[in-house]
Write a protein that holds these residues in place. Structure first.
Motif, short mmCIF file in Angstrom:
data_model
loop_
_atom_site.label_atom_id
_atom_site.label_comp_id
_atom_site.label_asym_id
_atom_site.label_seq_id
_atom_site.Cartn_x
_atom_site.Cartn_y
_atom_site.Cartn_z
N ALA A 1 13.36 10.58 -9.33
CA ALA A 1 12.52 10.39 -8.15
C ALA A 1 11.78 11.66 -7.76
CB ALA A 1 13.37 9.92 -6.97
N ASP B 1 5.66 6.35 -2.96
CA ASP B 1 6.40 7.36 -3.71
C ASP B 1 6.77 8.53 -2.80
OD1 ASP B 1 7.10 8.28 -6.63
OD2 ASP B 1 6.16 10.02 -5.69
N MET C 1 2.37 4.44 -6.01
CA MET C 1 3.49 5.01 -6.76
C MET C 1 3.09 6.15 -7.68
SD MET C 1 5.86 3.34 -5.47
CE MET C 1 7.14 4.06 -6.47
N LYS D 1 2.69 9.73 -8.91
CA LYS D 1 3.39 10.96 -8.55
C LYS D 1 2.40 12.12 -8.53
CE LYS D 1 8.05 9.74 -9.95
NZ LYS D 1 8.51 9.70 -8.56
N SER E 1 10.86 5.22 -6.12
CA SER E 1 10.32 6.36 -6.87
C SER E 1 11.07 6.60 -8.17
CB SER E 1 10.38 7.63 -6.01
OG SER E 1 9.64 7.47 -4.83
#
Length: 592
Positions: free
Chosen positions: A319, A255, A278, A280, A239
């Motif tokens: 992250a 993620d 991945m 977010k 992440s």
């Protein structure tokens, strides 16, 4: 006639085919012809019987190989005229998960067989946090062959049948995430195992705070691939570093904001696909997701993710991002749910507890007081422990926090990382407070909360740290004699501003680490408890030493002779011996 006549007839034909050749070629041919004629007659009778029903039982195997009619539709309703049409039935049986067929009980899922057999996926909520993960039920279709049952496809390829090992590194927030990952996989049907060797697939929930923890996670990825396991890398490592995510071939990625999709990722990974989820998301996963607790009687509840700081040495914000908080009511609901499940300890996890609620119009003081009230009313046996907080945002709530820490169901515990006792180093770290701020906070808390357990963190060998700076750090530690210190050598994390600074010689950080560690081990932080009577909440067992483990209100670790009846309860204990890490005692009674 019942719906089981199809399979029974198949077994009869198979047996005839095996017996007739032994009689003789001509008689075998005649017998075969008679058997085929009987089959056509029974088929015609079955179609006639099916025509009197609105629908037949469905095998869940797909569609007729002759006409393409979907199973679950009768020949009469579709108008198919082909002789080998399945007629809405076939020579398979359908068993839903948890079927009661063997016990003779009616299955509760009979009305939903067509839905379960369809190829449609239940849609996932577009936004996280609006509900639980929806999972597709995976019924098992079995085919009758010569009087035996065999899976219609290899069980090794059926999702939800494999053994999965979930390995978590890092902080309480990560530990809580790991428990949610395991809970979803277990509820879907996967078998959780304790080691890589036992597993078919491994989920590695990684930590990137320090170089060693990241290295351990990546080494585990390599070992798992060499062992031929399916690998999913989750947590802060992928992440926070997209280069790592792109460089690892054949490894699926998840993620930290997508943990409620672990079942999908594991399922596809086991099929041989590589998934890199991945993206977010701005919302948080639901607190009501299924969970497998590492400690049966201890619940970790994440109250917010991310932070508002910009520390030059830290990758966690890369992250976790900026602060996103759970509503107070959601945290209370999760806490009460855990209490009903038998939990007696609740820990609040956060990257910065002091910043809780700034994004949703509330604050940590409101959360602590309302949560304490709710637990006192409905679960008075549960003890609450606060999470980590940085100095800047907690100082404005210090009086209300003291009020909460003095509540009977809240441990007198605070974790406030100072990192350095030098203002110049704190500025280079971009910590946004001074040493005087930390002194004020420590003095105020210790004055307001007797026997406060104050835990802090120290980084040794930051690139700008001079010997004079280090001695200021040692002086701060000598003054407050913290009940606990997390000591760490400085590790340059790729992509952080501190990684561009010229490092100190390697031995400097090691020497300072040893100096502080020697000081911490030189005093008994528990000596004030000797001879006192304390209420102790017990939640664990030390099997090797034959002891039951508990904590006082001020979070001192207490060991008593093993008594499993104490686990999950509290009792009055007289302290008979102390050392740096724990105290020992004898139970006086008043068990609750």
């Amino acid at each position: 006639m019942s719906s089981s006549s199809g399979p029974s007839f198949t077994r009869t034909l198979s047996s005839a085919a095996l017996v007739l050749p032994a009689i003789g070629p001509s008689w075998a041919a005649l017998g075969t012809g008679l058997a085929l004629a009987a089959a056509l007659l029974l088929r015609s009778l079955r179609v006639s019987w099916l025509g009197r029903l609105e629908e037949s039982s469905c095998c869940g195997a797909g569609s007729c190989g002759s006409c393409g009619t979907a199973c679950g539709s009768s020949k009469v309703s579709t108008g198919c005229e082909k002789d080998d049409c399945c007629g809405g039935s076939c020579e398979t049986t359908y068993e839903s998960p948890g079927s009661n067929e063997a016990s003779g009980e009616d299955s509760k899922d009979d009305d939903d067989l067509e839905d379960l057999a369809s190829d449609g996926h239940v849609s996932r909520p577009e936004r996280l946090g609006l509900g639980e993960v929806f999972r597709r039920l995976r019924p098992t279709a079995t085919r009758w062959i010569s009087g035996t049952q065999e899976p219609s496809q290899s069980s090794g390829l059926l999702p939800g049948r494999q053994r999965v090992h979930v390995k978590t590194f890092g902080c309480p927030h990560n530990q809580s995430d790991g428990e949610y990952l395991a809970g979803q996989l277990r509820d879907y049907g996967y078998t959780l195992v304790d080691s890589l060797e036992e597993s078919d697939a491994i989920v590695i929930n990684s930590c990137t705070v320090k170089h060693p923890s990241e290295t351990r996670a990546l080494n585990l990825v390599s070992n798992a691939q060499q062992a031929g396991k399916s690998v999913v890398l989750a947590g802060c490592v992928p992440s926070s570093n997209r280069k790592i995510a792109d460089s690892l071939e054949g490894v699926s990625m998840l993620d930290v904001s997508q943990l409620d999709r672990i079942v999908e990722v594991v399922e596809e990974t086991i099929k041989g696909h590589t998934v890199k989820l991945m993206e977010k998301r701005s919302d948080l996963p639901s607190l009501s997701l299924p969970k497998v607790r590492k400690h049966r009687l201890a619940e970790i509840i994440t109250i917010n993710a991310g932070c508002l700081g910009n520390c030059t040495y830290c990758k966690t914000k890369m992250a976790r991002g900026k602060v996103v908080s759970y509503p107070v009511d959601a945290i209370i609901a999760r806490s009460l749910e855990a209490a009903r499940e038998g939990v007696c300890q609740i820990e609040l996890a956060s990257e910065d507890m002091g910043a809780y609620g700034l994004d949703i119009g509330t604050d940590i003081a409101e959360l602590l007081l309302r949560l304490s009230d709710a637990l006192l009313k409905e679960a008075p046996q549960v003890m609450l422990r606060t999470g980590m907080t940085n100095p800047p945002y907690i100082m404005q709530h210090v009086d209300k926090v003291i009020e909460a820490l003095n509540r009977p169901n809240v441990h007198a515990f605070m974790h406030i990382p100072v990192q350095s006792g030098s203002d110049s180093v704190l500025r280079a770290m971009r910590r946004e407070y001074t040493v005087d701020d930390m002194r004020y906070l420590s003095d105020r808390l210790k004055a307001g909360v007797p026997d406060l357990f104050l835990l802090t963190d120290i980084i040794c060998g930051f690139p700008t740290e001079s010997e004079a700076d280090w001695q200021e750090t040692m002086e701060l530690c000598r003054r407050y004699r913290f009940q606990g210190i997390h000591i760490s050598q400085f590790y340059a994390r790729p992509g952080t501003p501190a990684a561009r600074l010229k490092p100190l010689k390697s031995h400097v950080g090691k020497d300072r680490y040893r100096e502080l560690a020697d000081f911490v081990t030189s005093y008994d932080r528990n000596d004030q408890y000797l001879g006192r009577e304390e209420r102790v909440w017990f939640a664990d067992t030390e099997e090797e030493r034959g002891q039951t483990v508990g904590r006082t209100k001020s979070f001192a670790k207490v060991l008593v002779p093993r008594d499993d009846s104490l686990v999950g309860r509290s009792a009055q204990v007289r302290i008979t011996a102390t050392c740096r890490l724990h105290v020992e005692g004898e139970v006086l009674g008043d068990v609750r």
